[in-house]
Motif scaffolding. Structure first.
Motif, PDB file in Angstrom:
ATOM      1  N   LEU A  68      41.239  46.466  40.376  1.00  0.00           N
ATOM      2  CA  LEU A  68      40.976  46.742  41.789  1.00  0.00           C
ATOM      3  C   LEU A  68      40.564  48.191  41.946  1.00  0.00           C
ATOM      4  N   GLY A  69      39.342  48.414  42.390  1.00  0.00           N
ATOM      5  CA  GLY A  69      38.828  49.764  42.599  1.00  0.00           C
ATOM      6  C   GLY A  69      38.857  50.140  44.070  1.00  0.00           C
ATOM      7  N   VAL A  70      39.587  51.216  44.391  1.00  0.00           N
ATOM      8  CA  VAL A  70      39.707  51.684  45.767  1.00  0.00           C
ATOM      9  C   VAL A  70      39.599  53.207  45.785  1.00  0.00           C
ATOM     10  N   VAL A  71      39.435  53.748  46.976  1.00  0.00           N
ATOM     11  CA  VAL A  71      39.476  55.199  47.165  1.00  0.00           C
ATOM     12  C   VAL A  71      40.741  55.520  47.946  1.00  0.00           C
ATOM     13  N   ALA A 131      43.357  39.352  51.008  1.00  0.00           N
ATOM     14  CA  ALA A 131      42.363  38.309  50.784  1.00  0.00           C
ATOM     15  C   ALA A 131      40.984  38.960  50.788  1.00  0.00           C
ATOM     16  N   LEU A 132      40.192  38.677  49.761  1.00  0.00           N
ATOM     17  CA  LEU A 132      38.854  39.251  49.634  1.00  0.00           C
ATOM     18  C   LEU A 132      37.847  38.125  49.493  1.00  0.00           C
ATOM     19  N   SER A 133      36.848  38.106  50.359  1.00  0.00           N
ATOM     20  CA  SER A 133      35.833  37.064  50.320  1.00  0.00           C
ATOM     21  C   SER A 133      35.076  37.108  48.995  1.00  0.00           C
ATOM     22  N   LEU A 134      34.717  35.923  48.493  1.00  0.00           N
ATOM     23  CA  LEU A 134      33.920  35.812  47.274  1.00  0.00           C
ATOM     24  C   LEU A 134      32.426  35.782  47.572  1.00  0.00           C
ATOM     25  N   GLU A 135      32.052  36.104  48.785  1.00  0.00           N
ATOM     26  CA  GLU A 135      30.661  35.976  49.205  1.00  0.00           C
ATOM     27  C   GLU A 135      29.736  36.946  48.487  1.00  0.00           C
ATOM     28  N   GLU A 136      30.188  38.191  48.256  1.00  0.00           N
ATOM     29  CA  GLU A 136      29.314  39.207  47.654  1.00  0.00           C
ATOM     30  C   GLU A 136      29.819  39.552  46.256  1.00  0.00           C
ATOM     31  N   ALA A 137      29.114  39.061  45.256  1.00  0.00           N
ATOM     32  CA  ALA A 137      29.577  39.250  43.882  1.00  0.00           C
ATOM     33  C   ALA A 137      28.391  39.420  42.940  1.00  0.00           C
ATOM     34  N   SER A 138      28.620  40.202  41.897  1.00  0.00           N
ATOM     35  CA  SER A 138      27.625  40.415  40.845  1.00  0.00           C
ATOM     36  C   SER A 138      28.174  39.834  39.549  1.00  0.00           C
ATOM     37  N   VAL A 139      27.389  38.988  38.905  1.00  0.00           N
ATOM     38  CA  VAL A 139      27.824  38.308  37.685  1.00  0.00           C
ATOM     39  C   VAL A 139      26.872  38.657  36.550  1.00  0.00           C
ATOM     40  N   LYS A 140      27.449  39.034  35.407  1.00  0.00           N
ATOM     41  CA  LYS A 140      26.633  39.314  34.229  1.00  0.00           C
ATOM     42  C   LYS A 140      27.301  38.756  32.985  1.00  0.00           C
ATOM     43  N   THR A 141      26.478  38.273  32.070  1.00  0.00           N
ATOM     44  CA  THR A 141      26.964  37.718  30.811  1.00  0.00           C
ATOM     45  C   THR A 141      26.046  38.165  29.691  1.00  0.00           C
ATOM     46  N   SER A 142      26.643  38.594  28.588  1.00  0.00           N
ATOM     47  CA  SER A 142      25.862  38.967  27.404  1.00  0.00           C
ATOM     48  C   SER A 142      26.312  38.106  26.231  1.00  0.00           C
ATOM     49  N   VAL A 143      25.358  37.419  25.607  1.00  0.00           N
ATOM     50  CA  VAL A 143      25.654  36.573  24.452  1.00  0.00           C
ATOM     51  C   VAL A 143      24.554  36.795  23.409  1.00  0.00           C
ATOM     52  N   ASP A 155      42.473  52.717  53.122  1.00  0.00           N
ATOM     53  CA  ASP A 155      41.760  52.509  54.378  1.00  0.00           C
ATOM     54  C   ASP A 155      41.452  51.021  54.570  1.00  0.00           C
ATOM     55  N   PRO A 156      42.002  50.391  55.610  1.00  0.00           N
ATOM     56  CA  PRO A 156      41.806  48.945  55.796  1.00  0.00           C
ATOM     57  C   PRO A 156      40.367  48.563  56.120  1.00  0.00           C
ATOM     58  N   GLU A 157      39.548  49.544  56.485  1.00  0.00           N
ATOM     59  CA  GLU A 157      38.157  49.257  56.812  1.00  0.00           C
ATOM     60  C   GLU A 157      37.226  49.582  55.652  1.00  0.00           C
ATOM     61  N   ALA A 158      37.772  50.049  54.534  1.00  0.00           N
ATOM     62  CA  ALA A 158      36.945  50.484  53.406  1.00  0.00           C
ATOM     63  C   ALA A 158      36.638  49.319  52.470  1.00  0.00           C
ATOM     64  N   THR A 159      35.451  49.382  51.881  1.00  0.00           N
ATOM     65  CA  THR A 159      35.057  48.384  50.893  1.00  0.00           C
ATOM     66  C   THR A 159      35.771  48.651  49.572  1.00  0.00           C
ATOM     67  N   ALA A 216      32.417  39.870  36.241  1.00  0.00           N
ATOM     68  CA  ALA A 216      32.115  39.662  37.659  1.00  0.00           C
ATOM     69  C   ALA A 216      32.661  40.833  38.453  1.00  0.00           C
ATOM     70  N   MET A 217      31.860  41.317  39.394  1.00  0.00           N
ATOM     71  CA  MET A 217      32.280  42.376  40.315  1.00  0.00           C
ATOM     72  C   MET A 217      32.166  41.829  41.729  1.00  0.00           C
ATOM     73  N   ILE A 218      33.250  41.897  42.471  1.00  0.00           N
ATOM     74  CA  ILE A 218      33.298  41.347  43.826  1.00  0.00           C
ATOM     75  C   ILE A 218      33.492  42.491  44.808  1.00  0.00           C
ATOM     76  N   TYR A 219      32.623  42.557  45.801  1.00  0.00           N
ATOM     77  CA  TYR A 219      32.654  43.621  46.795  1.00  0.00           C
ATOM     78  C   TYR A 219      33.049  43.070  48.162  1.00  0.00           C
ATOM     79  N   GLY A 220      33.703  43.898  48.948  1.00  0.00           N
ATOM     80  CA  GLY A 220      33.998  43.495  50.316  1.00  0.00           C
ATOM     81  C   GLY A 220      35.135  44.296  50.912  1.00  0.00           C
ATOM     82  N   VAL A 221      35.333  44.117  52.201  1.00  0.00           N
ATOM     83  CA  VAL A 221      36.464  44.718  52.897  1.00  0.00           C
ATOM     84  C   VAL A 221      37.599  43.706  52.886  1.00  0.00           C
TER      85      VAL A 221
END
Length: 226
Positions: free
Chosen positions: A44-47, A160-172, A80-84, A111-116
């Motif tokens: 979990l990455g926060v400021v 609770a964090l929405s799964l709507e905005e996510a970045s997915v990467k796979t290396s094989v 901050d409750p309003e911070a991403t 996977a990286m998931i972003y959101g408030v």
């Protein structure tokens, strides 16, 4: 039942757009769910107070959101409750050992998931979130162990964090220098796979005699994780 494109495809945003190695990226929601289901630890990455903080924690999910939990005194959950925020889940599947150091790499799924995040205040949803967390890590454990008390629930924060905005990467795959000049060096190159598995359950030293390992835990011994 037919699933709409909106449900099966992740939206591409400025934060999730793949600018490098685009061929490793995916907008398939099923790929996101597979990565989340294969693990139970996220970062979990926060400021906090103007400084970045990355905290490892367990998670669980339903079809639309990720649930995280911690102490009400946790600085990372009280930011901050309003911070991403950004939540990252990564699985290392092996090392790519090439002929040159420059071409070395890692086979991975991430996977990286972003959101408030939303602080869960409804008691029923709080219990649901904690159940998802517990069952995600150890299926069957929620019904086996004692449920949280009212005091314990009051001391626990659930986000609770929405799964709507996510970045997915796979290396094989193998190294990329097999058809270049370095192929003539006579240096071994290939993949060194990494796998993890659950071991044999070890009883608490204070456990009274006669209490057997429950089946939902015993059956995981020796099975692959991730």
């Amino acid at each position: 039942m037919t699933t709409s494109k909106q449900q099966t495809t992740l939206p591409e945003t400025d934060r999730t757009r793949h600018r490098r190695l685009r061929e490793q990226g995916s907008l398939n929601r099923a790929d996101l769910e597979a990565i989340l289901d294969a693990g139970f630890i996220c970062h979990l990455g926060v400021v906090v107070d103007g400084h970045p903080m990355v905290v490892p924690t367990v998670y669980g999910r339903d079809d639309t959101q990720l649930y995280l939990h911690g102490s009400v005194a946790s600085r990372s959950l009280a930011a901050d409750p309003e911070a991403t925020i950004c939540v990252t889940v990564t699985h290392v599947d092996g090392l790519i050992l090439a002929r040159s150091v420059f071409e070395h790499g890692v086979n991975y799924r991430s996977a990286m998931i972003y959101g408030v995040p939303r602080k869960v205040t409804d008691p029923d949803e709080k219990l649901t979130g904690l159940r998802l967390l517990t069952e995600h890590a150890t299926p069957g454990q929620w019904d086996y162990a004692r449920s949280p008390s009212r005091k314990e629930l009051a001391a626990t924060t659930v986000l609770a964090l929405s799964l709507e905005e996510a970045s997915v990467k796979t290396s094989v795959g193998p190294p990329d220098d097999g058809d270049g000049p370095d192929a003539e060096l006579g240096i071994w190159a290939g993949n060194l796979p990494l796998t993890a598995s659950w071991g044999t359950p070890v009883a608490d030293p204070l456990l009274p005699p006669g209490i057997a390992v429950p089946p939902h835990i015993a059956e995981r011994g020796g099975t692959r994780h991730g």
